[in-house]
Design a protein around this motif. Structure first.
Motif, mmCIF file in Angstrom:
data_model
loop_
_atom_site.group_PDB
_atom_site.id
_atom_site.type_symbol
_atom_site.label_atom_id
_atom_site.label_comp_id
_atom_site.label_asym_id
_atom_site.label_seq_id
_atom_site.Cartn_x
_atom_site.Cartn_y
_atom_site.Cartn_z
ATOM 1 N N GLU A 256 0.828 -1.208 0.000
ATOM 2 C CA GLU A 256 0.000 0.000 0.000
ATOM 3 C C GLU A 256 0.861 1.257 0.000
ATOM 4 O OE1 GLU A 256 -3.287 0.392 -0.366
ATOM 5 O OE2 GLU A 256 -3.239 -1.759 -0.793
ATOM 6 N N ARG A 257 1.992 1.211 0.696
ATOM 7 C CA ARG A 257 2.897 2.364 0.688
ATOM 8 C C ARG A 257 3.386 2.651 -0.719
ATOM 9 N NH1 ARG A 257 4.997 -0.402 5.065
ATOM 10 N NH2 ARG A 257 6.753 -1.063 3.776
ATOM 11 N N ALA A 258 3.704 1.580 -1.449
ATOM 12 C CA ALA A 258 4.180 1.752 -2.826
ATOM 13 C C ALA A 258 3.078 2.352 -3.696
ATOM 14 C CB ALA A 258 4.636 0.409 -3.387
ATOM 15 N N LYS A 259 1.845 1.892 -3.519
ATOM 16 C CA LYS A 259 0.740 2.421 -4.317
ATOM 17 C C LYS A 259 0.504 3.901 -4.032
ATOM 18 C CE LYS A 259 -1.738 -1.964 -4.868
ATOM 19 N NZ LYS A 259 -3.004 -2.695 -4.632
ATOM 20 N N LYS A 260 0.633 4.294 -2.764
ATOM 21 C CA LYS A 260 0.446 5.704 -2.420
ATOM 22 C C LYS A 260 1.520 6.571 -3.065
ATOM 23 C CE LYS A 260 -1.945 4.968 1.987
ATOM 24 N NZ LYS A 260 -1.877 5.125 3.469
ATOM 25 N N LYS A 261 2.729 6.068 -3.091
ATOM 26 C CA LYS A 261 3.814 6.807 -3.744
ATOM 27 C C LYS A 261 3.552 6.917 -5.242
ATOM 28 C CE LYS A 261 7.293 5.441 -0.335
ATOM 29 N NZ LYS A 261 8.513 4.647 -0.055
ATOM 30 N N ALA A 262 3.059 5.836 -5.825
ATOM 31 C CA ALA A 262 2.751 5.853 -7.249
ATOM 32 C C ALA A 262 1.647 6.864 -7.556
ATOM 33 C CB ALA A 262 2.332 4.456 -7.716
ATOM 34 N N GLN A 263 0.623 6.907 -6.727
ATOM 35 C CA GLN A 263 -0.476 7.855 -6.941
ATOM 36 C C GLN A 263 -0.006 9.304 -6.823
ATOM 37 O OE1 GLN A 263 -3.157 6.362 -3.964
ATOM 38 N NE2 GLN A 263 -4.115 4.866 -5.343
ATOM 39 N N LYS A 264 0.856 9.563 -5.838
ATOM 40 C CA LYS A 264 1.388 10.922 -5.696
ATOM 41 C C LYS A 264 2.225 11.318 -6.900
ATOM 42 C CE LYS A 264 1.594 11.001 -0.613
ATOM 43 N NZ LYS A 264 2.506 11.090 0.565
ATOM 44 N N LEU A 265 2.997 10.375 -7.392
ATOM 45 C CA LEU A 265 3.852 10.675 -8.537
ATOM 46 C C LEU A 265 3.031 10.862 -9.803
ATOM 47 C CD1 LEU A 265 6.653 11.144 -9.577
ATOM 48 C CD2 LEU A 265 7.034 8.671 -9.653
ATOM 49 N N LEU A 266 1.972 10.089 -9.951
ATOM 50 C CA LEU A 266 1.089 10.268 -11.107
ATOM 51 C C LEU A 266 0.457 11.653 -11.099
ATOM 52 C CD1 LEU A 266 -0.649 6.786 -11.344
ATOM 53 C CD2 LEU A 266 0.675 7.888 -13.152
ATOM 54 N N LYS A 267 0.032 12.113 -9.945
ATOM 55 C CA LYS A 267 -0.541 13.453 -9.846
ATOM 56 C C LYS A 267 0.486 14.514 -10.215
ATOM 57 C CE LYS A 267 -3.914 12.364 -6.202
ATOM 58 N NZ LYS A 267 -4.347 12.644 -4.811
ATOM 59 N N LEU A 268 1.713 14.292 -9.762
ATOM 60 C CA LEU A 268 2.781 15.247 -10.035
ATOM 61 C C LEU A 268 3.115 15.300 -11.526
ATOM 62 C CD1 LEU A 268 4.920 17.114 -8.662
ATOM 63 C CD2 LEU A 268 6.427 15.114 -8.605
ATOM 64 N N GLU B 49 -10.058 6.215 -13.460
ATOM 65 C CA GLU B 49 -10.440 5.029 -12.711
ATOM 66 C C GLU B 49 -9.318 4.607 -11.745
ATOM 67 O OE1 GLU B 49 -11.308 2.052 -15.512
ATOM 68 O OE2 GLU B 49 -13.022 3.087 -16.373
ATOM 69 N N VAL B 50 -8.063 4.944 -12.107
ATOM 70 C CA VAL B 50 -6.947 4.488 -11.307
ATOM 71 C C VAL B 50 -6.582 5.486 -10.245
ATOM 72 C CG1 VAL B 50 -4.529 3.830 -11.390
ATOM 73 C CG2 VAL B 50 -6.052 3.141 -13.222
ATOM 74 N N VAL B 51 -6.438 6.743 -10.617
ATOM 75 C CA VAL B 51 -6.006 7.760 -9.668
ATOM 76 C C VAL B 51 -6.990 8.909 -9.677
ATOM 77 C CG1 VAL B 51 -4.120 9.254 -8.954
ATOM 78 C CG2 VAL B 51 -3.614 7.146 -10.172
#
Length: 422
Positions: free
Chosen positions: A386-398, A418-420
């Motif tokens: 879950e930590r990895a997914k949260k980092k991925a979501q933050k990076l996608l937003k960035l 649908e993903v982020v």
């Protein structure tokens, strides 16, 4: 014919008296117990270790648990193996005999004796070498040696050598090599002594022995991980010389065991970088460059994870981000690592990328060009942490303003909304 005498797949039959009565397999290290029965050492040791106190064959009580090597039977078994080599039977090697308490005590006494007219440095070093041979042979030997207070004795020998504490001395090299094979019972006895820390730091640059340099780094790592005080850890880490010595092991792992040098080097560097206030020393000492260069070629899975964790730690500072961002291989390597090595490696790579991409727009564009978007979309759909997914979501937003159209090639199954959820 009894079931335990069925012919082997090789087409030959093991003589009955060559088989262990417990495992029914060919004995490799036959030993005799007090009842006169002979068993394979591994089998009888396992029998006793689970609480059995009787002889498996006679059921008579084992009044003495001493195992006596049956050399005659072992030689007969070896001769039989040689005679049947044409049938695919391999000769069993001559087993190394386990250490006994009397020998261990005598060797430790010899090693710790004060050098003088009757005790030479050479004889003390010879005792240490023999103990190291025992320790290499088996975990059982290491437990036995450790039970005789070996750790404290070896620390005294290492740091109180009467040969002037020369880093190249035979006694220092041998005691250090043996010491790192055992847990340190009192790491703070080293961490709290500036002279001992300084001595280990000098050993990191020993020009005469790469093994001594590697072992010095190993002991520093053991002290860092075993010390509870964050202040003591920071005191050790607050040294350019320590970082430079460890980083040089990673840069030039020229030894009889280069893989061990790399493994010890990255373990020690990671332990040093756990101290937040000294990470800038790692950066100025060249850690970013050597980490990326080694990640591109040399590390196994476990060391790759530790190296990526170190990268992420160093990226938590502006100077760390800048140093990694300027290296041409950093961003593409981190992008490539995602979902390639392990869940941990993916998490650390994503964390490092998040820090680097947050620092400057040009590195966001570089990451997007390297195909990070597809990798991140795969991450949030995967079973990674879950930590990895949260980092991925933050990076996608960035990165949303830096996504080139081709980043979505072959990713029709992923809908951004649908993903982020932005």
């Amino acid at each position: 014919m009894p079931a335990n005498l069925e012919p082997l797949d090789l087409g030959i039959q093991i003589p009955y008296h060559f088989r262990c009565p417990i495992s029914l397999e060919l004995m490799r290290d036959p030993v005799t117990v007090c009842t006169g029965q002979t068993y394979d050492r591994t089998s009888i040791e396992s029998w006793v270790s689970i609480g059995n106190t009787t002889c498996p064959v006679t059921r008579a009580p084992l009044s003495d648990f001493t195992l006596i090597p049956n050399h005659t039977l072992r030689r007969l078994i070896q001769e039989w193996c040689v005679a049947n080599r044409s049938n695919g039977v391999e000769r069993i090697p001559t087993p190394k005999q386990p250490a006994d308490p009397t020998s261990v005590r005598a060797l430790l006494s010899q090693a710790s004796a004060t050098s003088g007219a009757h005790v030479s440095v050479r004889s003390r070093a010879a005792a240490l070498r023999r103990l190291r041979g025992f320790a290499r042979d088996s975990e059982k030997n290491r437990v036995l040696i450790a039970a005789h207070n070996a750790g404290e004795i070896l620390v005294r020998i290492l740091f109180n050598s009467d040969e002037g504490n020369s880093p190249s001395s035979e006694l220092v090299s041998e005691s250090l090599a043996l010491l790192v094979m055992f847990p340190i019972s009192d790491p703070e006895s080293i961490a709290t002594d500036p002279n001992r820390v300084e001595f280990l730091t000098r050993l990191l640059f020993d020009p005469s022995s790469m093994e001594t340099r590697v072992n010095a780094a190993a002991l520093i790592e053991m002290v860092l991980t075993g010390t509870k005080s964050s202040d003591l850890k920071e005191t050790i880490s607050n040294s350019e010389s320590v970082f430079e010595g460890v980083i040089d092991l990673l840069r030039n792992p020229i030894s009889s065991s280069p893989l061990r040098a790399l493994k010890i080097g990255i373990k020690t560097l990671f332990a040093l970088c756990l101290s937040k206030n000294t990470r800038h020393i790692a950066v100025s000492s060249g850690a970013p460059e050597i980490l990326i260069d080694r990640l591109a070629s040399d590390f196994d899975r476990c060391d790759t994870e530790r190296a990526l964790a170190t990268v992420e730690l160093l990226c938590r500072s502006p100077e760390g981000c800048a140093a990694f961002g300027e290296h041409a291989l950093t961003v593409p390597l981190l992008v490539k690592t995602i979902l390639r090595v392990s869940d941990r490696a993916t998490e650390y790579a994503a964390g490092a990328l998040l820090a680097i991409c947050t620092a400057e727009e040009r590195w966001r564009e570089e990451a997007a060009t390297a195909g990070v978007v597809v990798q991140l979309l795969l991450m949030v759909q995967s079973e990674c942490t879950e930590r990895a997914k949260k980092k991925a979501q933050k990076l996608l937003k960035l990165l949303r303003d830096s996504w080139p159209d081709y980043s979505f090639a072959n990713s029709d199954d992923f809908g951004c909304s649908e993903v982020v959820p932005f």
